[in-house]
Design a protein around this motif. Sequence first.
Motif, short mmCIF file in Angstrom:
data_model
loop_
_atom_site.label_atom_id
_atom_site.label_comp_id
_atom_site.label_asym_id
_atom_site.label_seq_id
_atom_site.Cartn_x
_atom_site.Cartn_y
_atom_site.Cartn_z
N UNK A 145 -0.77 -49.03 -1.73
CA UNK A 145 -1.48 -47.78 -2.00
C UNK A 145 -0.96 -46.56 -1.07
N UNK A 146 0.07 -46.94 -0.35
CA UNK A 146 0.85 -45.82 0.65
C UNK A 146 1.92 -44.87 -0.39
N UNK A 147 1.81 -43.74 0.31
CA UNK A 147 2.72 -42.75 -0.43
C UNK A 147 3.75 -42.41 0.67
N UNK A 148 5.01 -42.38 0.28
CA UNK A 148 6.09 -41.98 1.16
C UNK A 148 7.18 -41.32 0.49
N UNK A 149 8.25 -40.99 1.09
CA UNK A 149 9.25 -40.22 0.49
C UNK A 149 9.15 -38.54 0.35
N UNK A 150 9.48 -37.92 -0.41
CA UNK A 150 9.58 -36.53 -0.60
C UNK A 150 7.98 -35.95 -0.78
N UNK A 151 7.66 -35.26 -0.10
CA UNK A 151 6.42 -34.63 -0.19
C UNK A 151 6.39 -33.19 -0.31
N UNK A 152 5.65 -32.14 -1.03
CA UNK A 152 5.82 -30.86 -1.17
C UNK A 152 5.92 -30.21 0.10
N UNK A 153 6.87 -29.42 0.16
CA UNK A 153 6.90 -28.28 1.52
C UNK A 153 7.57 -29.20 2.77
N UNK A 154 7.77 -30.33 2.51
CA UNK A 154 8.79 -31.15 3.27
C UNK A 154 9.95 -30.64 3.83
N UNK A 155 10.27 -30.51 5.14
CA UNK A 155 11.63 -30.34 5.58
C UNK A 155 12.47 -31.53 5.56
N UNK A 156 11.95 -32.83 5.31
CA UNK A 156 13.04 -33.76 5.43
C UNK A 156 13.90 -33.80 4.52
#
Length: 466
Positions: free
Chosen positions: A78-89
């Motif tokens: 149930x974890x969510x990782x990677x690209x997320x909106x407005x992320x600078x990564x």
Amino acid sequence: MTDVKLEELKAIPLLEGVPDNQLQWLIDNGNVRLLEEGERMFEAGEAVDKTSIILEGRIRLCVSQNGKLREVAVFKEQAITGYLPFSRALKTPGYGQCIKKARVLVIPSEKIKAAAREHYELTEALVHIMTTRVRDFTSQQQQNEKMFALGKLSAGLAHELNNPAAAITRGAAALEDQIERLPELFKSIVQLNIPPEKVDGINQLLHTRAHQKDRPVLSMMTRAAHEDDLNDWLDDHEITDCDFAENMVDFDFKPEDLDHMNACTPSPQLPVVLEWVNNYLVATKMISDIKESSQRVSQLVTAVKNFTHMDRATDKQPLDIHSGLRNTLTMLDYKLKKAKVTVVENFDLDIPQVKAMAGELNQVWTNIIDNAADAMEANGGGTLEITTHQDRQFVQVTIKDSGPGVPLEIQSQIFDPFFTTKDMGKGTGLGLDVVMRIVRQHNGSVKLHSVPGSTEFIVCFPISGE
């Protein structure tokens, strides 16, 4: 199982409040990836171009820090990782490795960017995840910097090292002085005509007193009385060197010992023999002091090395919980003494080892004990009681202090980042936040029980690490 059911996404707390049609949009625009244990989900330096939802299994993130790989996070079901909106990564900081067979829903970042215009609730949930992630990683970086610097411990450690180092310097100087006197003493000794059996008698007495194991510990008054007895004997024999009596008392010499040496020495050569004996005793004492001080320095260096675990791998390993507690108490010994804190150890030495990262557990103990010392110092001293025992499949550590306690109205806030009850400049409010995150990373729990005069932090870790 390669398909994803809507109920799986609806069960994820992080997506609570997202409408069903938006969750179905995730399923329709994503692909399922199956990972075997040990398989890499991504490599260090790869572009952050997809959002990953862990449906089953576990993925750990490992980052290289100071030339060593370090596990910084474990993503569970149930974890969510990677690209997320407005992320600078832009690139991944490390590699992701499957540590439990996993099923992951992967959505390309282009699709997530498009969703920002069409699916408000989904975007809002993902942005909330991103802000939480930024806070966690920022705070984790702060704890690493504090650990490397040993900021809280530097003053006490310097004080603890300075005392034995100064003692070594004084002892070496005194020993050098004694050695410089040996040539002149040798000239005087070789001119004496003492039969070999008499020399053996003096040597035997000297060896016995110098290496006596059960030497009594004298009170100030008893020591003064013994010194007077020896000075009276020396005065009666017209020997005026006051250092003889003072040094001989340290080695439990008595007037009858002086009678024995007098009987073995041709009159009037006793002062020469006593000076040789005194030189030997002083040198022996200096060597003992230097040895003891050197051992103290070695113990402190070992404690620092064990505390930071500089020579060990940075992943979870089976460890004895008591080793970290004792190393932490050694590192904080100066502060505890300064705060007039009495430490009581109620350790169950039969409890099993736990699977954990020792350096991080030491941060837990340091922050809790350091706070307890501050609280008790304000009260003029107190008692710190540390108890360990096994509670079914958990190891429980209770750290209890007799400080003023945590007011009921703020007990729910003490684990919040940047919340502190200390004066301006004396606390950052990150200590207990660090404690909570490290404990959670180890799948454990930490609880507070506090009333005026008694504060308990109860920390539990699963023995298996799971």
